[in-house]
Design a protein around this motif. Structure first.
Motif, PDB file in Angstrom:
ATOM      1  N   LYS A   1      -8.485   2.626 -29.945  1.00  0.00           N
ATOM      2  CA  LYS A   1      -9.313   2.477 -31.138  1.00  0.00           C
ATOM      3  C   LYS A   1      -8.494   2.577 -32.421  1.00  0.00           C
ATOM      4  CE  LYS A   1     -13.694   4.138 -33.008  1.00  0.00           C
ATOM      5  NZ  LYS A   1     -14.776   5.141 -32.844  1.00  0.00           N
ATOM      6  N   GLU A   2      -7.639   3.557 -32.508  1.00  0.00           N
ATOM      7  CA  GLU A   2      -6.805   3.739 -33.707  1.00  0.00           C
ATOM      8  C   GLU A   2      -5.857   2.560 -33.892  1.00  0.00           C
ATOM      9  OE1 GLU A   2      -5.650   5.677 -37.116  1.00  0.00           O
ATOM     10  OE2 GLU A   2      -7.172   6.420 -35.700  1.00  0.00           O
ATOM     11  N   LYS A   3      -5.248   2.126 -32.769  1.00  0.00           N
ATOM     12  CA  LYS A   3      -4.312   1.002 -32.847  1.00  0.00           C
ATOM     13  C   LYS A   3      -5.049  -0.282 -33.232  1.00  0.00           C
ATOM     14  CE  LYS A   3      -0.949   2.756 -29.486  1.00  0.00           C
ATOM     15  NZ  LYS A   3      -0.265   2.479 -28.198  1.00  0.00           N
ATOM     16  N   ASN A   4      -6.247  -0.478 -32.689  1.00  0.00           N
ATOM     17  CA  ASN A   4      -7.022  -1.676 -33.012  1.00  0.00           C
ATOM     18  C   ASN A   4      -7.384  -1.707 -34.495  1.00  0.00           C
ATOM     19  OD1 ASN A   4      -8.467  -4.087 -32.202  1.00  0.00           O
ATOM     20  ND2 ASN A   4     -10.355  -2.912 -32.485  1.00  0.00           N
ATOM     21  N   ASP A   5      -7.750  -0.527 -35.024  1.00  0.00           N
ATOM     22  CA  ASP A   5      -8.082  -0.441 -36.447  1.00  0.00           C
ATOM     23  C   ASP A   5      -6.858  -0.772 -37.297  1.00  0.00           C
ATOM     24  OD1 ASP A   5     -10.091   0.802 -38.591  1.00  0.00           O
ATOM     25  OD2 ASP A   5      -8.067   1.600 -38.979  1.00  0.00           O
TER      26      ASP A   5
ATOM     27  N   GLY B   1     -14.004   0.602 -40.832  1.00  0.00           N
ATOM     28  CA  GLY B   1     -15.260   0.576 -40.076  1.00  0.00           C
ATOM     29  C   GLY B   1     -15.056   0.614 -38.567  1.00  0.00           C
ATOM     30  N   MET B   2     -13.988  -0.018 -38.087  1.00  0.00           N
ATOM     31  CA  MET B   2     -13.724   0.001 -36.644  1.00  0.00           C
ATOM     32  C   MET B   2     -13.352   1.404 -36.172  1.00  0.00           C
ATOM     33  SD  MET B   2     -11.634  -3.525 -35.965  1.00  0.00           S
ATOM     34  CE  MET B   2     -12.400  -5.126 -36.220  1.00  0.00           C
ATOM     35  N   ARG B   3     -12.517   2.088 -36.933  1.00  0.00           N
ATOM     36  CA  ARG B   3     -12.086   3.439 -36.557  1.00  0.00           C
ATOM     37  C   ARG B   3     -13.236   4.433 -36.620  1.00  0.00           C
ATOM     38  NH1 ARG B   3      -8.325   6.274 -40.767  1.00  0.00           N
ATOM     39  NH2 ARG B   3     -10.411   6.464 -41.704  1.00  0.00           N
ATOM     40  N   ASP B   4     -14.095   4.277 -37.625  1.00  0.00           N
ATOM     41  CA  ASP B   4     -15.155   5.252 -37.854  1.00  0.00           C
ATOM     42  C   ASP B   4     -16.508   4.807 -37.328  1.00  0.00           C
ATOM     43  OD1 ASP B   4     -13.207   6.698 -39.190  1.00  0.00           O
ATOM     44  OD2 ASP B   4     -13.706   5.778 -41.130  1.00  0.00           O
ATOM     45  N   PHE B   5     -16.490   3.793 -36.453  1.00  0.00           N
ATOM     46  CA  PHE B   5     -17.766   3.331 -35.924  1.00  0.00           C
ATOM     47  C   PHE B   5     -18.481   4.504 -35.238  1.00  0.00           C
ATOM     48  CE2 PHE B   5     -20.530   0.900 -32.993  1.00  0.00           C
ATOM     49  CZ  PHE B   5     -21.142   0.077 -33.930  1.00  0.00           C
ATOM     50  N   PRO B   6     -19.744   4.766 -35.553  1.00  0.00           N
ATOM     51  CA  PRO B   6     -20.379   6.038 -35.159  1.00  0.00           C
ATOM     52  C   PRO B   6     -20.687   6.174 -33.670  1.00  0.00           C
ATOM     53  CG  PRO B   6     -21.951   4.592 -36.260  1.00  0.00           C
ATOM     54  CD  PRO B   6     -20.609   3.939 -36.402  1.00  0.00           C
ATOM     55  N   LYS B   7     -20.841   5.096 -32.912  1.00  0.00           N
ATOM     56  CA  LYS B   7     -21.249   5.231 -31.502  1.00  0.00           C
ATOM     57  C   LYS B   7     -20.032   5.555 -30.646  1.00  0.00           C
ATOM     58  CE  LYS B   7     -25.147   2.066 -32.021  1.00  0.00           C
ATOM     59  NZ  LYS B   7     -25.777   0.820 -31.548  1.00  0.00           N
ATOM     60  N   GLU B   8     -19.983   6.825 -30.138  1.00  0.00           N
ATOM     61  CA  GLU B   8     -18.812   7.294 -29.418  1.00  0.00           C
ATOM     62  C   GLU B   8     -19.011   7.336 -27.899  1.00  0.00           C
ATOM     63  OE1 GLU B   8     -15.902   8.048 -30.621  1.00  0.00           O
ATOM     64  OE2 GLU B   8     -16.399   7.734 -32.717  1.00  0.00           O
TER      65      GLU B   8
END
Length: 457
Positions: A36-40, A112-119
């Motif tokens: 997720k972090e790398k994608n962001d 927005g990708m990194r902080d997307f709320p659905k975990e």
């Protein structure tokens, strides 16, 4: 009742579903912790590259440029805060708060990708929502814009991904079918084994398993066939034993009944009366001996039989046995000699007395008039050697091979008072003491019985 096959199928399905769930959770964790972090970060670089190109190259037709980016695989939303335009694929949810837009217009980057709320699941990668984008600012013709970008997932899934997805699906289906067929092949011999055991339960001991395998099931089938052979043999021996016991009981009982009827005759002479009474007494003793030996054999056959060991003078026991049968030897005009060392043995004196009684009575019964009997007792370093020898009628090789069989009589004409159990008892008692019995015999040359008993402290 649930069959083993249904349990195997259910277990396979549960394992596959469980593996899928565990794999999904592991993938989800890996996505949130690593990808997720790398994608962001990667998409931030792309968005900033687009913004930098606009500011430096200053394309004449900005809308056309964004349309081109949308066609090659991006979903784009450009706004000045007052109005906005979408390019590329449509967003399922176009909701975006004004605070986010102002934040980007003020020169900040929106993650927005990194902080997307659905975990809970890996929805950050697939959620087609405007808030799941990267937002960067840029300036064009002295006007501030906010650029929101995300890859168009539908275009990113190319033919290769479709082939890989199909490959996975085919692998799952074929694996499931292979497991079902394997389970069927695995259960089939067990089904045969179940049917065969049911046949055994109905005393059909000629059942044979036709299973030719080199694995554990094949070994089980081989062991089962060996077991059925032994059960078949035991069944034959049991029926033969019952037949022999019935015959050996029936014969003296019929004799007793017959002579009792004769004794009822009031005209019977005294001499005949005494003869008949003697025969009845003899048959009664025969029944008593047979009963005692059968009880002894039953006791010896018990796998839990424990011999009662005690230290005693074995040479004295042998001498006492000779004295007990001396009258029979004198009656048969037999000579007996013995050579015995003074020996203290740790064994079951009561059981061993049956051994000496049987061997001495055999040596008397199967001897010739004026014959000889010899006893020898020697102590070796680790065992005792006992020899009982006679020079009687002896046995043939065929007779010698059957001497330990129960109810076998080598010479029925001379053993009407015998039971055919003596040597079987001798063998079992000696083996209970950890010893061995060996017999040598020849016709008209006599018989030698060698007994070897280990010395225990």
């Amino acid at each position: 009742m649930k069959t083993l096959y249904s349990k195997f199928v259910m277990t396979t399905l549960l394992v596959m579903i469980g593996s899928l769930c565990i794999g999904f959770l592991a993938t989800n964790t890996y996505y949130h912790q690593v990808v997720k972090e790398k994608n962001d970060t990667k998409n931030v670089v792309i968005a900033q590259g687009i913004a930098q190109y606009i500011e430096t190259a200053k394309p004449e037709d900005l809308n056309n440029y964004f349309m081109t980016l949308g066609e090659i695989g991006y979903q784009i939303y450009v706004t000045t805060g007052e109005e906005g335009h979408f390019f590329g694929g449509d967003y399922r949810d176009k909701t975006l708060s004004e605070s986010v837009v102002k934040h980007v217009l003020n020169g900040e980057v929106y993650h927005g990708m990194r902080d997307f709320p659905k975990e809970t699941f890996v929805t950050g990668f697939f959620a087609n929502e405007l808030i799941n984008t990267i937002g960067v600012p840029f300036t064009y013709e002295n006007k501030s814009y906010a650029l929101f970008v995300r890859p168009d997932i539908r275009l990113l899934f190319s033919e290769v991904h479709t082939l890989l997805g199909g490959l996975m699906l085919v692998m799952i289906v074929l694996s499931l079918l292979a497991m079902l067929l394997f389970a069927k092949a695995l259960i089939r011999p067990i089904t045969k084994l179940t049917a065969a055991t049911q046949q055994l339960a109905h005393e059909k001991f000629d059942t044979v398993l036709d299973i030719d395998r080199n694995d554990e099931l094949g070994q089980l089938a081989t062991s089962f066939n060996i077991m059925t052979e032994k059960l078949q043999e035991n069944d034959r021996v049991r029926k033969e034993f019952i037949s022999n016991v019935s015959h050996d009981f029936q014969s003296p009982l019929l004799n007793i009944q017959g002579y009792v009827d004769l004794l009822k005759n009031p005209l019977l002479k005294e001499k005949e009366r005494r003869e008949y009474a003697a025969i009845i007494e003899l048959e009664t003793k025969r029944l008593s001996t047979l009963t005692k030996q059968l009880l002894l054999l039953t006791s010896l056959d018990q796998s839990t039989r424990i011999i009662k060991r005690e230290r005693y003078r074995l040479d004295e026991q042998l001498k006492e046995s000779v004295r007990k049968y001396r009258w029979q030897m004198e009656e048969a005009q037999l000579q007996i000699t013995y050579k015995m060392e003074q020996v203290i043995f740790n064994g079951d004196a009561g059981l061993l007395q049956n051994v000496w009684d049987n061997l001495l009575t055999n040596a008397i019964k199967y001897n010739v008039e004026g014959g000889q009997i010899h006893l020898d007792l020697q102590q070796k370093p680790a065992s005792l050697a006992i020899l009982v020898e006679d020079n009687g009628i002896g046995m043939t090789a065929d007779q010698l091979a059957k001497v330990y069989d129960r109810f076998y009589r080598a010479d029925t004409s001379r053993t009407k008072q015998g039971t055919g159990l003596g040597l079987a008892i001798v063998k079992q008692i000696v083996e209970l003491h950890g010893g061995t019995v060996h017999i040598e015999s020849a016709v008209n040359a006599g018989t030698k019985v060698y007994i070897d008993l280990p010395i225990l402290s």
